[in-house]
Design a protein around this motif. Structure first.
Motif, short mmCIF file in Angstrom:
data_model
loop_
_atom_site.label_atom_id
_atom_site.label_comp_id
_atom_site.label_asym_id
_atom_site.label_seq_id
_atom_site.Cartn_x
_atom_site.Cartn_y
_atom_site.Cartn_z
N GLU A 9 -3.37 125.56 -33.77
CA GLU A 9 -2.91 124.26 -34.28
C GLU A 9 -1.42 124.09 -34.03
O GLU A 9 -0.96 123.00 -33.68
N ASN A 10 -0.65 125.17 -34.20
CA ASN A 10 0.78 125.11 -33.95
C ASN A 10 1.06 124.73 -32.49
O ASN A 10 1.92 123.89 -32.20
N TYR A 15 2.84 121.57 -28.23
CA TYR A 15 2.72 121.51 -26.77
C TYR A 15 1.46 120.79 -26.30
O TYR A 15 1.02 121.02 -25.19
N GLY A 16 0.91 119.91 -27.11
CA GLY A 16 -0.35 119.28 -26.75
C GLY A 16 -0.23 118.12 -25.78
O GLY A 16 -1.23 117.48 -25.46
N ASN A 17 0.95 117.85 -25.28
CA ASN A 17 1.16 116.70 -24.40
C ASN A 17 0.56 116.93 -23.02
O ASN A 17 0.55 118.04 -22.51
N MET A 189 1.04 127.88 -18.87
CA MET A 189 1.40 126.81 -17.93
C MET A 189 0.97 125.45 -18.47
O MET A 189 1.71 124.46 -18.36
N ASP A 190 -0.24 125.40 -19.04
CA ASP A 190 -0.75 124.14 -19.58
C ASP A 190 0.07 123.67 -20.77
O ASP A 190 0.27 122.46 -20.97
N GLY A 194 2.91 122.12 -16.84
CA GLY A 194 2.07 121.17 -16.12
C GLY A 194 0.74 121.03 -16.82
O GLY A 194 0.59 121.40 -17.98
N ASP A 195 -0.24 120.50 -16.10
CA ASP A 195 -1.57 120.34 -16.67
C ASP A 195 -2.55 121.24 -15.93
O ASP A 195 -2.58 121.26 -14.69
N VAL A 196 -3.36 121.97 -16.67
CA VAL A 196 -4.46 122.74 -16.10
C VAL A 196 -5.72 121.87 -16.18
O VAL A 196 -6.08 121.38 -17.25
N VAL A 197 -6.36 121.68 -15.03
CA VAL A 197 -7.52 120.80 -14.96
C VAL A 197 -8.64 121.48 -14.19
O VAL A 197 -8.43 122.51 -13.53
N GLY A 198 -9.82 120.90 -14.21
CA GLY A 198 -10.96 121.45 -13.50
C GLY A 198 -11.05 120.95 -12.06
O GLY A 198 -10.43 119.94 -11.69
N GLU A 199 -11.84 121.64 -11.28
CA GLU A 199 -12.03 121.27 -9.87
C GLU A 199 -12.53 119.83 -9.72
O GLU A 199 -12.02 119.07 -8.88
#
Length: 213
Positions: A9-10, A15-17, A189-190, A194-199
């Motif tokens: 939650e912290n 860092y949820g952006n 990293m996420d 940056g953003d970690v995303v799926g294929e």
């Protein structure tokens, strides 16, 4: 001591952006070389699924006019151009110029017109022409695939952010020899760079970029 739920939650609160995709992406395949695929090499990582994912992403990039960039690691015979990195990480001797461990693995070929950047340090930006090349082409987003998640992928991600490019990391198309550093570095990293995303998300993004041209 905070529980795992409290820590999660912290992080979400701090860092949820999400930064999101830019308008002009390039794709980078970081250090997909034979050393990580040959069981006789100490760098072997069993990352065949990451390469397969990266090749599917590359197919979408090519189909939609997204620039494709590759990196490898190449050293002089005595490793002097690798400095402290070469002194510290002994397996880098597999990347002396001419070593078969530095060759592209089976299934990976570079098309004419695609860029190969040979580097001596973890980041694809450090000591290379990558940043000005991307900037001059108007690229704002660098989609990361490659090896290893905790090493050269992370270093490139941090420098991508530092140079003002949007770092997007394809979870399915990066790999490491151990799941703990792999997952920890994807998480970090996420959270911060940056953003970690799926294929599938990246393929959809590239298709959208291609349709807008």
């Amino acid at each position: 001591m905070p529980t795992e739920t409290d820590l999660g939650e912290n992080y979400r609160r701090a860092y949820g952006n999400r930064i999101g995709f830019g308008k002009r992406p390039a794709l980078i395949l970081i250090d997909f070389v034979e050393a990580y695929f040959d069981p006789s090499c100490e760098l072997y990582a069993g990352v065949e699924t990451a390469l397969a994912s990266a090749l599917r992403v590359r197919e979408a990039a090519r189909a939609n006019g997204v620039p494709v960039i590759y990196t490898n690691v190449v050293y002089q015979p005595d490793g002097r151009d690798g400095g402290r990195f070469f002194q510290k990480a002994l397996p880098l001797r597999n990347f002396i110029a001419g070593s078969p461990m530095g060759a592209w693995p089976q299934g990976l070929t570079v098309d004419p017109g695609e860029t190969v950047i040979s580097k001596q340090y973890p980041s694809a930006f450090f000591g290379t022409s990558l940043a000005p090349m991307l900037a001059s082409a108007g690229i704002d987003t660098l989609v990361h695939t490659g090896l290893s998640t905790s090493g050269c992928v992370r270093a490139t991600c941090v420098d991508s952010c530092s140079h003002g490019f949007i770092p997007i990391i394809v979870r399915d198309a990066v790999g490491d020899r151990h799941p703990a550093p792999h997952e920890a570095n994807l998480f970090d990293m996420d959270a911060k760079y940056g953003d970690v995303v799926g294929e599938a998300d990246i393929i959809d993004y590239f298709n959208t970029v291609g349709a807008a041209e």
